[in-house]
Design a protein around this motif. Structure first.
Motif, PDB file in Angstrom:
ATOM      1  N   ARG A 109       0.822  -1.207   0.000  1.00  0.00           N
ATOM      2  CA  ARG A 109       0.000   0.000   0.000  1.00  0.00           C
ATOM      3  C   ARG A 109       0.855   1.256   0.000  1.00  0.00           C
ATOM      4  O   ARG A 109       0.524   2.239  -0.678  1.00  0.00           O
ATOM      5  N   LEU A 110       1.949   1.256   0.745  1.00  0.00           N
ATOM      6  CA  LEU A 110       2.836   2.419   0.758  1.00  0.00           C
ATOM      7  C   LEU A 110       3.434   2.667  -0.622  1.00  0.00           C
ATOM      8  O   LEU A 110       3.538   3.812  -1.066  1.00  0.00           O
ATOM      9  N   ASN A 111       3.823   1.606  -1.298  1.00  0.00           N
ATOM     10  CA  ASN A 111       4.385   1.761  -2.635  1.00  0.00           C
ATOM     11  C   ASN A 111       3.324   2.173  -3.642  1.00  0.00           C
ATOM     12  O   ASN A 111       3.627   2.880  -4.601  1.00  0.00           O
ATOM     13  N   TYR A 112       2.087   1.758  -3.442  1.00  0.00           N
ATOM     14  CA  TYR A 112       1.027   2.111  -4.386  1.00  0.00           C
ATOM     15  C   TYR A 112       0.597   3.570  -4.228  1.00  0.00           C
ATOM     16  O   TYR A 112       0.459   4.305  -5.207  1.00  0.00           O
ATOM     17  N   GLU A 113       0.379   3.983  -2.992  1.00  0.00           N
ATOM     18  CA  GLU A 113      -0.142   5.331  -2.758  1.00  0.00           C
ATOM     19  C   GLU A 113       0.959   6.382  -2.808  1.00  0.00           C
ATOM     20  O   GLU A 113       0.722   7.508  -3.257  1.00  0.00           O
ATOM     21  N   GLY A 114       2.160   6.042  -2.349  1.00  0.00           N
ATOM     22  CA  GLY A 114       3.232   7.020  -2.335  1.00  0.00           C
ATOM     23  C   GLY A 114       2.979   8.124  -1.319  1.00  0.00           C
ATOM     24  O   GLY A 114       1.949   8.170  -0.640  1.00  0.00           O
ATOM     25  N   SER A 115       3.924   9.018  -1.207  1.00  0.00           N
ATOM     26  CA  SER A 115       3.811  10.144  -0.283  1.00  0.00           C
ATOM     27  C   SER A 115       4.780  11.219  -0.724  1.00  0.00           C
ATOM     28  O   SER A 115       5.466  11.083  -1.731  1.00  0.00           O
ATOM     29  N   ARG A 116       4.833  12.280   0.052  1.00  0.00           N
ATOM     30  CA  ARG A 116       5.744  13.367  -0.286  1.00  0.00           C
ATOM     31  C   ARG A 116       7.199  12.929  -0.196  1.00  0.00           C
ATOM     32  O   ARG A 116       8.053  13.411  -0.943  1.00  0.00           O
ATOM     33  N   THR A 117       7.499  11.998   0.692  1.00  0.00           N
ATOM     34  CA  THR A 117       8.877  11.541   0.876  1.00  0.00           C
ATOM     35  C   THR A 117       9.154  10.214   0.187  1.00  0.00           C
ATOM     36  O   THR A 117      10.271   9.704   0.264  1.00  0.00           O
ATOM     37  N   MET A 118       8.138   9.646  -0.461  1.00  0.00           N
ATOM     38  CA  MET A 118       8.310   8.340  -1.103  1.00  0.00           C
ATOM     39  C   MET A 118       7.512   8.329  -2.399  1.00  0.00           C
ATOM     40  O   MET A 118       6.285   8.455  -2.390  1.00  0.00           O
ATOM     41  N   LYS A 119       8.205   8.167  -3.509  1.00  0.00           N
ATOM     42  CA  LYS A 119       7.534   8.143  -4.800  1.00  0.00           C
ATOM     43  C   LYS A 119       6.786   6.823  -4.991  1.00  0.00           C
ATOM     44  O   LYS A 119       7.152   5.797  -4.418  1.00  0.00           O
ATOM     45  N   ARG A 120       5.754   6.862  -5.819  1.00  0.00           N
ATOM     46  CA  ARG A 120       4.985   5.649  -6.102  1.00  0.00           C
ATOM     47  C   ARG A 120       5.846   4.647  -6.861  1.00  0.00           C
ATOM     48  O   ARG A 120       6.579   5.001  -7.770  1.00  0.00           O
ATOM     49  N   ASN A 121       5.720   3.395  -6.467  1.00  0.00           N
ATOM     50  CA  ASN A 121       6.423   2.311  -7.139  1.00  0.00           C
ATOM     51  C   ASN A 121       5.400   1.217  -7.403  1.00  0.00           C
ATOM     52  O   ASN A 121       5.187   0.328  -6.581  1.00  0.00           O
ATOM     53  N   LEU A 122       4.749   1.295  -8.572  1.00  0.00           N
ATOM     54  CA  LEU A 122       3.656   0.381  -8.874  1.00  0.00           C
ATOM     55  C   LEU A 122       4.145  -1.051  -9.059  1.00  0.00           C
ATOM     56  O   LEU A 122       3.429  -2.000  -8.731  1.00  0.00           O
ATOM     57  N   ASN A 156       4.811  21.842  -5.965  1.00  0.00           N
ATOM     58  CA  ASN A 156       5.764  20.749  -6.164  1.00  0.00           C
ATOM     59  C   ASN A 156       7.158  21.288  -6.443  1.00  0.00           C
ATOM     60  O   ASN A 156       8.165  20.826  -5.882  1.00  0.00           O
ATOM     61  N   GLU A 157       7.238  22.293  -7.339  1.00  0.00           N
ATOM     62  CA  GLU A 157       8.537  22.908  -7.642  1.00  0.00           C
ATOM     63  C   GLU A 157       9.115  23.605  -6.412  1.00  0.00           C
ATOM     64  O   GLU A 157      10.328  23.563  -6.176  1.00  0.00           O
ATOM     65  N   ALA A 158       8.261  24.229  -5.632  1.00  0.00           N
ATOM     66  CA  ALA A 158       8.725  24.912  -4.425  1.00  0.00           C
ATOM     67  C   ALA A 158       9.304  23.922  -3.417  1.00  0.00           C
ATOM     68  O   ALA A 158      10.356  24.164  -2.813  1.00  0.00           O
ATOM     69  N   ASN A 159       8.614  22.788  -3.229  1.00  0.00           N
ATOM     70  CA  ASN A 159       9.103  21.783  -2.284  1.00  0.00           C
ATOM     71  C   ASN A 159      10.440  21.209  -2.723  1.00  0.00           C
ATOM     72  O   ASN A 159      11.349  21.017  -1.903  1.00  0.00           O
ATOM     73  N   ASP A 160      10.557  20.925  -4.023  1.00  0.00           N
ATOM     74  CA  ASP A 160      11.827  20.385  -4.521  1.00  0.00           C
ATOM     75  C   ASP A 160      12.962  21.389  -4.328  1.00  0.00           C
ATOM     76  O   ASP A 160      14.078  21.016  -3.919  1.00  0.00           O
ATOM     77  N   ALA A 161      12.685  22.658  -4.614  1.00  0.00           N
ATOM     78  CA  ALA A 161      13.720  23.677  -4.457  1.00  0.00           C
ATOM     79  C   ALA A 161      14.113  23.829  -2.988  1.00  0.00           C
ATOM     80  O   ALA A 161      15.303  23.989  -2.663  1.00  0.00           O
ATOM     81  N   TYR A 162      13.148  23.781  -2.094  1.00  0.00           N
ATOM     82  CA  TYR A 162      13.451  23.929  -0.670  1.00  0.00           C
ATOM     83  C   TYR A 162      14.296  22.767  -0.175  1.00  0.00           C
ATOM     84  O   TYR A 162      15.255  22.951   0.590  1.00  0.00           O
ATOM     85  N   GLU A 163      13.968  21.547  -0.610  1.00  0.00           N
ATOM     86  CA  GLU A 163      14.739  20.385  -0.191  1.00  0.00           C
ATOM     87  C   GLU A 163      16.142  20.404  -0.806  1.00  0.00           C
ATOM     88  O   GLU A 163      17.078  19.854  -0.219  1.00  0.00           O
ATOM     89  N   ASP A 164      16.282  21.029  -1.971  1.00  0.00           N
ATOM     90  CA  ASP A 164      17.601  21.142  -2.600  1.00  0.00           C
ATOM     91  C   ASP A 164      18.421  22.296  -2.035  1.00  0.00           C
ATOM     92  O   ASP A 164      19.580  22.477  -2.410  1.00  0.00           O
ATOM     93  N   GLY A 165      17.826  23.087  -1.169  1.00  0.00           N
ATOM     94  CA  GLY A 165      18.541  24.207  -0.578  1.00  0.00           C
ATOM     95  C   GLY A 165      18.520  25.467  -1.413  1.00  0.00           C
ATOM     96  O   GLY A 165      19.211  26.441  -1.091  1.00  0.00           O
ATOM     97  N   ASP A 166      17.737  25.498  -2.490  1.00  0.00           N
ATOM     98  CA  ASP A 166      17.644  26.691  -3.340  1.00  0.00           C
ATOM     99  C   ASP A 166      16.523  27.569  -2.788  1.00  0.00           C
ATOM    100  O   ASP A 166      15.374  27.511  -3.229  1.00  0.00           O
TER     101      ASP A 166
END
Length: 796
Positions: free
Chosen positions: A280-293, A472-482
């Protein structure tokens, strides 16, 4: 250059730009690997970047004029082609130059003033909606000093863009009318524009595979990752009722990677629930875990094979395994129905759903209803679909409740449809909110409510994040330190009305998080202070607070109290703290109220009232024990001094005793008037019918002690007392005999060894009439009167 030649130049420039590699952020984070070695490598790389690769950049954050920078030869050639085409008013060239100057695409230096000029030229040329949206954004925020902030002009350009169909500007225009930014509040205008976005959101949701698009939430508050705006234990999100009160050994403190590792370990040991959870975790995914069908399909199949053979026969009769396997079958059928991670197949989906249906799985019931409603691989049968939806709705499946509500809505049964929509809305179902918005906006079955309709439309619009938000772009930039790119994208989402984005912008711009900031200790980190803008931060703290963010409301009070970004206003600060304190969730707000009442800042100085607020802060959050107790000690000292010096401040007073001292006559009168003084104070549990008690045999044994036990205890007590008296009498006799022997020996010694005459017993008393020689009154055997005594003739 002719227009046709300009278009060719743009295509040539695009072909050059596509060959350029996007720049990699030097502060980009490495993915943390699991295990000791992987974690060690991760932290070693992080330390290396922190110590040796975090020097100041050549350009300033949010600078407006970076000056001359050398461009690579391909990039310079592409820019020359675009500028030549822009001179011929080629729209694509103007747009590309504006975007490159604003976002810094393809390593091109940012220049917000140049971007504003290009956007303005494009908007004036053909009324381009995207250009008008960006101009409105720049007027609203004044980013980079490209334009003087002007909320009226911002609304004007956003309105023009919204009329052109720009979804981002429609969201922004709706929020401004809803909150009264740059214009008086207008509910009808807000409802109209939010409906435009909500219609697009529902169309996007329904455009996906059977069952609709999978919506993944990207909006969250970055401060919450660190315990909130004020840190762990001081912010509302991490204190009081929201505090993590689990023990130190609880999995509540475990990292997400550790949870995955634990589930994997338990799955290898044969725990089917852990295996299903991994799927279920792999199917639904989350902000910290991408979906892996692919992985999800593997885990679901692993569970299903423990219960069903290849031919569908049941392997084991274990009901626990059957329930977990039915859930896995529901997800396998869903993946087959939607074509997720495998080829779409209605036949396989039907097989899996029917298997899961044998154990009453709710997901299988809902998906079968969906297949019968639309005729996916089966005959189209709305009646059968409704039956499946009804069973799934009983198990609180929001999608089933929504579709069931739609069926009742089509039949004109508004109350029943509304009831099902309300049930689904509790779980945040997007279509349920949309139908409730339509019912409220059009007054179907009820009086029209513009406020309710606007609120529901806003929820629908904000759930469809992929069609208009930059979160989504904002979260990625924040996690990358930009931080700069994250700030710009969060600001765009904040202008659209996302409360989490507003809180994030204010948090990034907030320059007063700590008295001992790391920025003040490290010289190269002072460079990031250009991101700090207290005036703009206050604006977004205010907007976030208006959307019920309590910590943002407290932050507003801090800014007014300290005069940050605005002139200090103690009364407004007190109002902010009081508003936040009324929720009884913020100990920080209550403590601040105590502080300003103690010092008379914006309110009348009152030591007694200050003590009450300090006490309430401790009641709200037990972690505030130390600061509250220290504040109370200081307050009591000040109150004592104020009392002995006859100061004008209201000192701490003893709490009034509300208990009245009754006289004896009053007490007797009240006692006689109350016919059931004890029954009136009894709890409801004392009158529970024993037949309805869900837990018979509980604590009632205390009141039902067998009386025989009490009697036995009394008899044992009396027997023990009698035994003690007998023992005491024997001891007294022995003591008396020893005393007599001692006296005899003493008399013998006094007579020179001549034994003393024995002590004669006292002479017997004369017998009574009829008494026998042995002292008894009964005739002995052989006496003539014996037979008469036996016959009962005594006394005759």
């Amino acid at each position: 250059m002719l227009r046709e030649t300009a278009s060719v130049a743009v295509q040539e420039a695009l072909s050059i730009l596509r060959t350029l590699q996007p720049p990699r952020n030097r502060l980009a984070r490495f993915e943390k690997a699991s295990g000791f070695v992987g974690a060690s490598m991760y932290y070693a790389k992080e330390a290396f970047i922190f110590l040796f690769m975090n020097g100041p950049r050549a350009d300033e954050y949010l600078e407006t004029d970076p000056g001359e920078r050398r461009l690579s030869q391909p990039l310079a050639k592409a820019i020359n082609l675009l500028e030549e085409a822009a001179k011929e008013q080629e729209p694509d060239a103007l747009f590309l130059l504006a975007e490159m100057n604003f976002y810094g695409n393809f390593s091109y230096p940012k220049n917000y003033k140049e971007a504003f000029r290009r956007y303005h030229d494009l908007a004036s040329l053909d009324g381009n909606g995207s250009a008008q949206h960006m101009i409105g954004f720049m007027y609203a925020t004044g980013i980079g000093g490209a334009a003087e902030p002007d909320q009226a002009k911002a609304l004007m350009y956003h309105t023009f863009s919204a009329l052109e169909g720009n979804t981002k500007s429609q969201m922004t225009t709706a929020f401004r009318h809803h909150s009264g930014i740059g214009t008086p509040r207008n509910c009808n205008e807000a409802a109209y524009w939010y409906k435009q976005v909500a219609d697009k959101a529902i169309a996007w949701s329904r455009s996906g595979p059977p069952g609709g698009q999978t919506v993944q939430k990207d909006s969250y508050r970055v401060a919450d990752e660190n315990g909130g705006v004020y840190g762990e234990g001081a912010s509302v999100v991490s204190s009081g009722a929201h505090a993590n009160k689990a023990g130190p050994n609880s999995d509540s403190h475990a990292a997400f990677d550790d949870v995955l590792e634990y589930l994997d370990l338990m799955s290898r040991k044969g725990d089917l629930k852990a295996t299903f959870s991994l799927g279920r975790l792999n199917y639904e995914g989350s902000r910290t875990m991408k979906r892996n069908l692919k992985a999800a399909r593997y885990y679901f199949r692993l569970v299903a094979r423990k219960y069903w053979a290849k031919d569908g026969s049941v392997i084991t009769e274990d009901s626990g395994i059957g329930k977990v396997a039915s859930k896995a079958a529901g997800y396998l059928g869903r993946m087959s129905l939607r074509g997720e991670g495998m080829e779409q197949s209605f036949e396989k989906a039907l097989v899996w759903f029917k298997r899961g249906l044998t154990n009453g799985d709710a997901l299988c019931q809902y998906e079968l209803g969906l297949m019968y409603l639309h005729g996916f691989g089966v005959r189209k049968d709305p009646v059968t679909a409704a039956d499946y939806y009804k069973e799934a709705a009983k198990q609180d499946i929001a999608s089933a409740q929504t579709y069931l509500g739609q069926l009742f809505l089509d039949q004109g049964d508004i109350p029943t449809a509304t009831r099902y929509f309300d049930l689904a809305a509790r779980n945040g179902h997007i279509e349920a909110f949309y139908h409730l918005a339509e019912i409220s906006n059009n007054g179907i079955g009820r009086e029209r409510s513009c406020g309710m309709a606007t609120a529901y439309y806003k929820l629908v619009a904000e759930k469809a994040e992929p069609i208009h938000s930059s979160l989504n772009e904002a979260n990625d930039a924040y996690e990358d330190g930009d931080m700069e790119r994250a700030l710009v994208n969060y600001m765009m989402a904040a202008e659209q009305g996302y409360e989490s984005a507003q809180a994030n912008v204010a948090y990034i711009l907030d320059g007063h998080r700590s008295f001992l900031s790391l920025d003040s200790l490290l010289s190269w980190k002072k460079h990031r202070n250009s991101l700090r803008n207290t005036m703009l931060a206050l604006i977004y703290w205010t907007r976030s607070a208006k959307q019920s963010n309590i910590d943002s409301m407290v932050k507003m009070g801090d800014y007014y109290l300290g005069g940050l970004g605005i002139e200090a206003d103690m009364e407004k600060a007190a109002t902010c703290y009081q508003t936040a304190a009324e929720t009884h969730q913020s100990a920080q707000a209550l403590w601040n109220l105590g502080y300003i009442h103690e010092n008379g800042m914006g309110v009348e100085q009152d030591f007694h009232l200050a003590k009450r607020f300090y006490d309430q802060a401790l009641e709200t959050n037990q972690e505030a024990y130390l600061p509250v107790k220290m504040a109370l000690i200081k307050l009591r000292v000040r109150s004592f001094w104020n009392t002995i010096t006859h100061g004008k401040v209201n000192s701490i007073q003893p709490e009034p005793d509300n208990k009245k001292n009754w006289s004896f006559s009053e007490w007797m009168s009240n006692f006689l008037e109350d016919h059931h003084p004890y029954y009136n104070t009894a709890d409801d549990d004392d009158f529970v019918d024993p037949s309805s008690d869900p837990m018979p045999g509980g604590d009632d044994y205390i009141d039902d002690i067998d009386e025989s036990i009490i009697e036995s205890l009394i008899i044992l007590g009396l027997a023990g007392a009698l035994a003690f008296l007998v023992y005491y009498r024997q001891q007294r006799q022995n003591s008396h005999r020893r005393e007599m022997e001692r006296q005899q020996q003493q008399q013998q010694q006094e007579r020179g060894g001549v034994p003393a005459p024995p002590i004669q017993p006292p002479a017997p008393e004369p017998p009574l009439p009829g008494q026998q020689p042995d002292g008894g009154f009964f005739p002995p055997l052989g006496d003539p009167n014996y037979e008469q005594w036996i016959a009962g003739g005594v006394g005759h």
